[in-house]
Scaffold this motif. Structure first.
Motif, PDB file in Angstrom:
ATOM      1  N   MET A 130       0.845  -1.203   0.000  1.00 12.48           N
ATOM      2  CA  MET A 130       0.000   0.000   0.000  1.00 12.48           C
ATOM      3  C   MET A 130       0.875   1.247   0.000  1.00 12.48           C
ATOM      4  O   MET A 130       1.817   1.358   0.793  1.00 12.48           O
ATOM      5  CB  MET A 130      -0.907   0.013   1.226  1.00 12.48           C
ATOM      6  CG  MET A 130      -1.780   1.248   1.336  1.00 12.48           C
ATOM      7  SD  MET A 130      -2.816   1.191   2.810  1.00 12.48           S
ATOM      8  CE  MET A 130      -3.692   2.737   2.635  1.00 12.48           C
ATOM      9  N   LEU A 131       0.588   2.169  -0.888  1.00  9.31           N
ATOM     10  CA  LEU A 131       1.351   3.413  -0.963  1.00  9.31           C
ATOM     11  C   LEU A 131       0.789   4.430   0.024  1.00  9.31           C
ATOM     12  O   LEU A 131      -0.336   4.889  -0.124  1.00  9.31           O
ATOM     13  CB  LEU A 131       1.301   3.980  -2.380  1.00  9.31           C
ATOM     14  CG  LEU A 131       2.072   5.287  -2.607  1.00  9.31           C
ATOM     15  CD1 LEU A 131       3.556   5.092  -2.316  1.00  9.31           C
ATOM     16  CD2 LEU A 131       1.862   5.798  -4.029  1.00  9.31           C
ATOM     17  N   ARG A 132       1.589   4.778   1.033  1.00  8.17           N
ATOM     18  CA  ARG A 132       1.143   5.711   2.063  1.00  8.17           C
ATOM     19  C   ARG A 132       1.844   7.054   2.011  1.00  8.17           C
ATOM     20  O   ARG A 132       1.378   8.018   2.628  1.00  8.17           O
ATOM     21  CB  ARG A 132       1.350   5.090   3.451  1.00  8.17           C
ATOM     22  CG  ARG A 132       0.528   3.838   3.715  1.00  8.17           C
ATOM     23  CD  ARG A 132       0.757   3.332   5.130  1.00  8.17           C
ATOM     24  NE  ARG A 132       0.431   4.374   6.108  1.00  8.17           N
ATOM     25  CZ  ARG A 132       0.993   4.459   7.315  1.00  8.17           C
ATOM     26  NH1 ARG A 132       1.902   3.582   7.689  1.00  8.17           N
ATOM     27  NH2 ARG A 132       0.652   5.427   8.142  1.00  8.17           N
ATOM     28  N   ALA A 133       2.981   7.147   1.277  1.00  7.96           N
ATOM     29  CA  ALA A 133       3.726   8.403   1.272  1.00  7.96           C
ATOM     30  C   ALA A 133       4.526   8.567  -0.018  1.00  7.96           C
ATOM     31  O   ALA A 133       5.037   7.589  -0.579  1.00  7.96           O
ATOM     32  CB  ALA A 133       4.663   8.473   2.472  1.00  7.96           C
ATOM     33  N   ILE A 134       4.639   9.813  -0.461  1.00  7.39           N
ATOM     34  CA  ILE A 134       5.481  10.173  -1.602  1.00  7.39           C
ATOM     35  C   ILE A 134       6.468  11.219  -1.123  1.00  7.39           C
ATOM     36  O   ILE A 134       6.079  12.231  -0.538  1.00  7.39           O
ATOM     37  CB  ILE A 134       4.659  10.739  -2.773  1.00  7.39           C
ATOM     38  CG1 ILE A 134       3.551   9.771  -3.179  1.00  7.39           C
ATOM     39  CG2 ILE A 134       5.569  11.040  -3.969  1.00  7.39           C
ATOM     40  CD1 ILE A 134       2.580  10.376  -4.187  1.00  7.39           C
ATOM     41  N   CYS A 135       7.751  10.970  -1.379  1.00  2.13           N
ATOM     42  CA  CYS A 135       8.811  11.909  -0.998  1.00  2.13           C
ATOM     43  C   CYS A 135       9.412  12.512  -2.265  1.00  2.13           C
ATOM     44  O   CYS A 135       9.996  11.795  -3.088  1.00  2.13           O
ATOM     45  CB  CYS A 135       9.891  11.203  -0.198  1.00  2.13           C
ATOM     46  SG  CYS A 135       9.337  10.548   1.397  1.00  2.13           S
ATOM     47  N   PHE A 136       9.268  13.820  -2.432  1.00  2.00           N
ATOM     48  CA  PHE A 136       9.764  14.512  -3.612  1.00  2.00           C
ATOM     49  C   PHE A 136      11.106  15.183  -3.325  1.00  2.00           C
ATOM     50  O   PHE A 136      11.250  15.918  -2.341  1.00  2.00           O
ATOM     51  CB  PHE A 136       8.784  15.608  -4.052  1.00  2.00           C
ATOM     52  CG  PHE A 136       7.488  15.117  -4.618  1.00  2.00           C
ATOM     53  CD1 PHE A 136       7.350  14.873  -5.974  1.00  2.00           C
ATOM     54  CD2 PHE A 136       6.393  14.896  -3.791  1.00  2.00           C
ATOM     55  CE1 PHE A 136       6.137  14.431  -6.500  1.00  2.00           C
ATOM     56  CE2 PHE A 136       5.186  14.457  -4.300  1.00  2.00           C
ATOM     57  CZ  PHE A 136       5.059  14.217  -5.660  1.00  2.00           C
ATOM     58  N   ASP A 137      12.067  14.942  -4.199  1.00  2.00           N
ATOM     59  CA  ASP A 137      13.235  15.817  -4.256  1.00  2.00           C
ATOM     60  C   ASP A 137      12.755  17.178  -4.743  1.00  2.00           C
ATOM     61  O   ASP A 137      11.634  17.305  -5.249  1.00  2.00           O
ATOM     62  CB  ASP A 137      14.259  15.226  -5.227  1.00  2.00           C
ATOM     63  CG  ASP A 137      15.431  16.150  -5.455  1.00  2.00           C
ATOM     64  OD1 ASP A 137      16.062  16.577  -4.479  1.00  2.00           O
ATOM     65  OD2 ASP A 137      15.706  16.447  -6.638  1.00  2.00           O
ATOM     66  N   LEU A 138      13.586  18.207  -4.603  1.00  2.00           N
ATOM     67  CA  LEU A 138      13.155  19.539  -5.017  1.00  2.00           C
ATOM     68  C   LEU A 138      13.872  20.002  -6.284  1.00  2.00           C
ATOM     69  O   LEU A 138      13.268  20.124  -7.344  1.00  2.00           O
ATOM     70  CB  LEU A 138      13.370  20.536  -3.872  1.00  2.00           C
ATOM     71  CG  LEU A 138      12.640  21.880  -4.020  1.00  2.00           C
ATOM     72  CD1 LEU A 138      12.354  22.478  -2.658  1.00  2.00           C
ATOM     73  CD2 LEU A 138      13.440  22.871  -4.853  1.00  2.00           C
TER      74      LEU A 138
END
Length: 262
Positions: free
Chosen positions: A1-9
């Motif tokens: 299950m996908l609970r989080a997305i972490c984006f580089d800037l």
């Protein structure tokens, strides 16, 4: 299950390197009376050196200008003082560029963040950049709408080892309260991909002009942009599911592919 997305800037959410950082460095050099100029090719090479802006300046001075005090007729025995001064000047110029609206979001960023937020997926920005740089972009390029949807913002000047070390991603997941197999990173560079993979995360890479020729072996999805209906993604490895742009369903599929290979 996908609970989080972490984006580089930098390079991922916005093309900050060619539109903001490089011109800001060159303006800082001119302002300080230095004859240095970072071309697009040189800057691309400098970005391969791990770390943030001060690390990049230090590497440049050591590798490209080893005789800088004599060559520039500067009366200083403290290169770190020059690094601090140049980085502070660069930051001021960068903020001015961003405030003028000259560093827009990349295609698909606002759409995908909105889609993920509406689905209850947690969101983070995880960057080697300084808090000041990130704050400026959040206030201007990313806007209050996107900034208000972020659950965690981690920066490279807050005591954690910078990418390609996995520390920033590991701390982001700790603060988000998720496990690596419940999260996915969105990156634009090989250094960022290494950090995410070493943190145990699935990873999407969005290519840009600076990073498009880097080795992205190990990435679960590689695209030339997140894409929009009016500006679709033209390169995707593997192929996107249903649309011509990256959706939350594509991120979930990339996460599942990663898990199946783990």
């Amino acid at each position: 299950m996908l609970r989080a997305i972490c984006f580089d800037l930098d390079g991922t959410l916005a093309d900050t390197e060619p539109l903001g950082h490089r011109p800001a460095y060159n303006r800082a050099f001119r302002e300080a009376g230095l004859g240095w100029r970072w071309t697009a090719k040189l800057y691309r090479d400098l970005l391969q050196h791990p770390g943030g802006g001060r690390d990049r300046l230090r590497h440049y001075m050591q590798s490209y200008e080893p005789e800088w005090p004599e060559a520039m007729e500067l009366d200083t025995s403290d290169p770190e003082a020059l690094i601090r001064d140049l980085h502070a000047r660069k930051a001021q110029h960068f903020h001015k560029i961003v405030e003028k609206g000259e560093v827009p979001l990349r295609p698909g960023v606002e759409r995908l963040i909105g889609e993920a937020s509406a689905a209850g997926v947690k969101l983070a920005v995880v960057s080697n950049a300084s808090r000041g740089t990130v704050a400026s972009l959040l206030a201007h390029s990313l806007g209050k709408t996107i900034g208000g949807q972020l659950d965690v913002v981690l920066c490279g000047d807050e005591g954690y080892a910078k990418k390609p070390a996995p520390d920033l991603y590991l701390e982001a997941m700790r603060q988000l309260g998720v496990q690596p197999d419940e999260a996915i990173a969105v990156e634009d560079s090989r250094l960022g991909l290494r950090a995410a993979l070493d943190a145990g995360m699935a990873t999407v890479v969005t290519l840009n002009k600076i990073t498009r020729n880097e080795d992205f072996s190990g990435a679960d999805l590689v695209v030339d942009s997140l894409g929009e209906p009016e500006a679709p993604t033209t390169l995707a490895r593997p192929t996107l599911l249903n649309e011509g742009w990256v959706t939350l369903a594509d991120l979930r599929a990339a996460q599942q592919r990663h898990a199946s290979l783990a």
